[in-house]
Each structure stands twice: as structure tokens, then as C-alpha cells.
Design a protein around this motif. Sequence first.
Motif, short mmCIF file in Angstrom:
data_model
loop_
_atom_site.label_atom_id
_atom_site.label_comp_id
_atom_site.label_asym_id
_atom_site.label_seq_id
_atom_site.Cartn_x
_atom_site.Cartn_y
_atom_site.Cartn_z
N MET A 67 0.84 -1.21 0.00
CA MET A 67 0.00 0.00 0.00
C MET A 67 0.86 1.25 0.00
O MET A 67 0.62 2.20 -0.75
CB MET A 67 -0.90 0.02 1.24
CG MET A 67 -2.10 -0.83 1.14
SD MET A 67 -3.12 -0.52 2.60
CE MET A 67 -3.95 -2.05 2.74
N LYS A 68 1.88 1.25 0.87
CA LYS A 68 2.77 2.41 0.96
C LYS A 68 3.46 2.67 -0.37
O LYS A 68 3.53 3.80 -0.84
CB LYS A 68 3.80 2.23 2.06
CG LYS A 68 4.72 3.42 2.22
CD LYS A 68 5.68 3.23 3.36
CE LYS A 68 6.64 4.36 3.57
NZ LYS A 68 6.76 5.41 2.63
N LEU A 69 3.95 1.59 -1.00
CA LEU A 69 4.60 1.72 -2.29
C LEU A 69 3.65 2.35 -3.32
O LEU A 69 4.02 3.29 -4.02
CB LEU A 69 5.07 0.35 -2.79
CG LEU A 69 5.68 0.33 -4.18
CD1 LEU A 69 7.07 0.91 -4.16
CD2 LEU A 69 5.69 -1.08 -4.73
N CYS A 70 2.43 1.84 -3.39
CA CYS A 70 1.47 2.36 -4.36
C CYS A 70 1.10 3.81 -4.07
O CYS A 70 1.04 4.64 -4.98
CB CYS A 70 0.22 1.48 -4.38
SG CYS A 70 0.52 -0.16 -5.07
N LEU A 71 0.84 4.11 -2.79
CA LEU A 71 0.47 5.48 -2.44
C LEU A 71 1.61 6.46 -2.67
O LEU A 71 1.40 7.59 -3.10
CB LEU A 71 -0.02 5.55 -1.00
CG LEU A 71 -1.38 4.92 -0.76
CD1 LEU A 71 -1.72 4.92 0.73
CD2 LEU A 71 -2.46 5.64 -1.55
N ASP A 72 2.84 6.01 -2.40
CA ASP A 72 4.00 6.88 -2.66
C ASP A 72 4.11 7.22 -4.13
O ASP A 72 4.54 8.31 -4.49
CB ASP A 72 5.29 6.22 -2.18
CG ASP A 72 5.44 6.24 -0.67
OD1 ASP A 72 4.68 6.97 0.00
OD2 ASP A 72 6.33 5.52 -0.15
N ARG A 73 3.72 6.30 -4.99
CA ARG A 73 3.78 6.54 -6.43
C ARG A 73 2.60 7.38 -6.91
O ARG A 73 2.72 8.13 -7.87
CB ARG A 73 3.81 5.22 -7.20
CG ARG A 73 5.02 4.38 -6.92
CD ARG A 73 6.29 5.05 -7.41
NE ARG A 73 7.45 4.25 -7.13
CZ ARG A 73 8.38 4.56 -6.24
NH1 ARG A 73 8.27 5.65 -5.53
NH2 ARG A 73 9.42 3.79 -6.07
N LEU A 74 1.45 7.25 -6.24
CA LEU A 74 0.26 7.98 -6.67
C LEU A 74 0.25 9.43 -6.19
O LEU A 74 -0.21 10.32 -6.90
CB LEU A 74 -1.00 7.28 -6.15
CG LEU A 74 -1.34 5.94 -6.79
CD1 LEU A 74 -2.48 5.28 -6.05
CD2 LEU A 74 -1.68 6.13 -8.26
N LEU A 75 0.72 9.64 -4.97
CA LEU A 75 0.68 10.98 -4.38
C LEU A 75 2.03 11.65 -4.50
O LEU A 75 3.05 11.07 -4.14
CB LEU A 75 0.28 10.89 -2.89
CG LEU A 75 -1.05 10.22 -2.60
CD1 LEU A 75 -1.22 10.03 -1.11
CD2 LEU A 75 -2.18 11.06 -3.17
N SER A 76 2.04 12.87 -4.99
CA SER A 76 3.31 13.59 -5.08
C SER A 76 3.74 14.03 -3.69
O SER A 76 2.90 14.22 -2.80
CB SER A 76 3.16 14.80 -6.01
OG SER A 76 2.21 15.68 -5.49
N PRO A 77 5.03 14.20 -3.48
CA PRO A 77 5.49 14.64 -2.17
C PRO A 77 4.88 16.00 -1.81
O PRO A 77 4.67 16.85 -2.69
CB PRO A 77 7.00 14.78 -2.33
CG PRO A 77 7.34 14.04 -3.56
CD PRO A 77 6.11 13.99 -4.40
N ARG A 78 4.59 16.20 -0.54
CA ARG A 78 3.95 17.44 -0.12
C ARG A 78 4.92 18.61 -0.26
O ARG A 78 6.04 18.57 0.20
CB ARG A 78 3.51 17.32 1.34
CG ARG A 78 2.70 18.50 1.77
CD ARG A 78 2.07 18.28 3.11
NE ARG A 78 1.35 19.47 3.47
CZ ARG A 78 0.89 19.71 4.65
NH1 ARG A 78 1.06 18.82 5.60
NH2 ARG A 78 0.24 20.81 4.91
N ARG A 79 4.47 19.61 -0.91
CA ARG A 79 5.25 20.83 -1.10
C ARG A 79 4.73 21.87 -0.12
O ARG A 79 3.76 21.67 0.59
CB ARG A 79 5.09 21.35 -2.53
CG ARG A 79 5.44 20.34 -3.58
CD ARG A 79 6.93 20.35 -3.85
NE ARG A 79 7.24 19.49 -4.97
CZ ARG A 79 8.03 18.44 -4.89
NH1 ARG A 79 8.54 18.09 -3.74
NH2 ARG A 79 8.29 17.73 -5.95
N ASP A 80 5.40 23.03 -0.13
CA ASP A 80 4.92 24.12 0.70
C ASP A 80 3.49 24.47 0.30
O ASP A 80 3.14 24.45 -0.88
CB ASP A 80 5.80 25.36 0.52
CG ASP A 80 7.18 25.18 1.11
OD1 ASP A 80 7.34 24.29 1.97
OD2 ASP A 80 8.09 25.91 0.71
N ARG A 81 2.70 24.77 1.29
CA ARG A 81 1.32 25.15 0.99
C ARG A 81 1.18 26.66 1.16
O ARG A 81 1.93 27.29 1.90
CB ARG A 81 0.36 24.43 1.92
CG ARG A 81 0.50 24.84 3.38
CD ARG A 81 -0.47 24.07 4.28
NE ARG A 81 -0.28 24.47 5.65
CZ ARG A 81 -1.11 25.25 6.33
NH1 ARG A 81 -2.20 25.70 5.75
NH2 ARG A 81 -0.87 25.56 7.59
#
Length: 148
Positions: A67-81
Motif C-alpha cells: 500500500m505504501k509503495l502504491c500510495l507513494d507513487r500515486l501521491l506527489s510529495p507534499r510541497r509548501d502550501r
Amino acid sequence: MSTSGKNAGSTQNQQVRGRPFAPGNRGRPKGARNRSTLAVEQMLDGEAEALARKAIEMALDGDGPAMKLCLDRLLSPRRDRAITFALPVIESAADLPRATEAMLQAVASGEITPSEAADIGKAVSAHIEAVTAAEMAQRLARLEEAGA
């Protein structure tokens, strides 16, 4: 028998430390890839789709690491908001306490995080330096006019 080391007589064949390559040879060219990486890529060539499908199936079956692997690929790393809070106008160094008080209140109320406040603080410090430099330039100009 000599006590100075095991290779005391063979100093001509030793390479100088800190200079592993001959002049003009800078080692591996930029962008060159490791042989083991190339070998693994060849083995996986054409299997990417099947591997991705299997990882997705495992994730859907509840496998946490999958799950972590898939979610890491689906969601981009959080940038400054982008953040919004009331920061008073800073026109002189005298306005700085009101600005820092507003930042502290925003952190205390949860509007912004402490790290966001630190980033804003850096921007406020840079602004104060610019305001102070402008004030000094104006004072210098007035002093030069008065002295002329």
C-alpha cells in the motif's frame, strides 16, 4: 629486519592518496550507470506492467508495504502550501513586534505550523533589513544635503 611497515621498500608502485585517477581522467562519465543496475533493468524489462499489477493486488489485499509503495507513487510529495493569516504591514523596525506577535498568535491558534512561522520569520527579517537599509540611505541623503 625493518620495523617501518610491511611495504617499506615498494614506495615506487604506490599511488598517491587522494588522487585515484591519472590527470585528465575524472572517473566514471556523468550519467554512466552501474553494471548491476543495468543487469537488473534488463531482467525486469517487459515485466514492469505485471509487477505493478501484482503490487496493486497486494495493496488491495491489505499488504501494508505494498500500500505504501502504491500510495507513494500515486501521491506527489507534499510541497509548501499557501497560508493565509493577518500579518500587519511592516514599514519600519518599530512595526516588527506587531508582526512577530501576529505570527505567534497564528501558531498558537493552529493557523500555521511552527516551521511555517520560522519561514515567515526569515522573510520578515529580510524585509526588515531592506527597510532599515532604505531608512539609512534616506538619513545619509538628508545629512549630505544639510552638509552641502
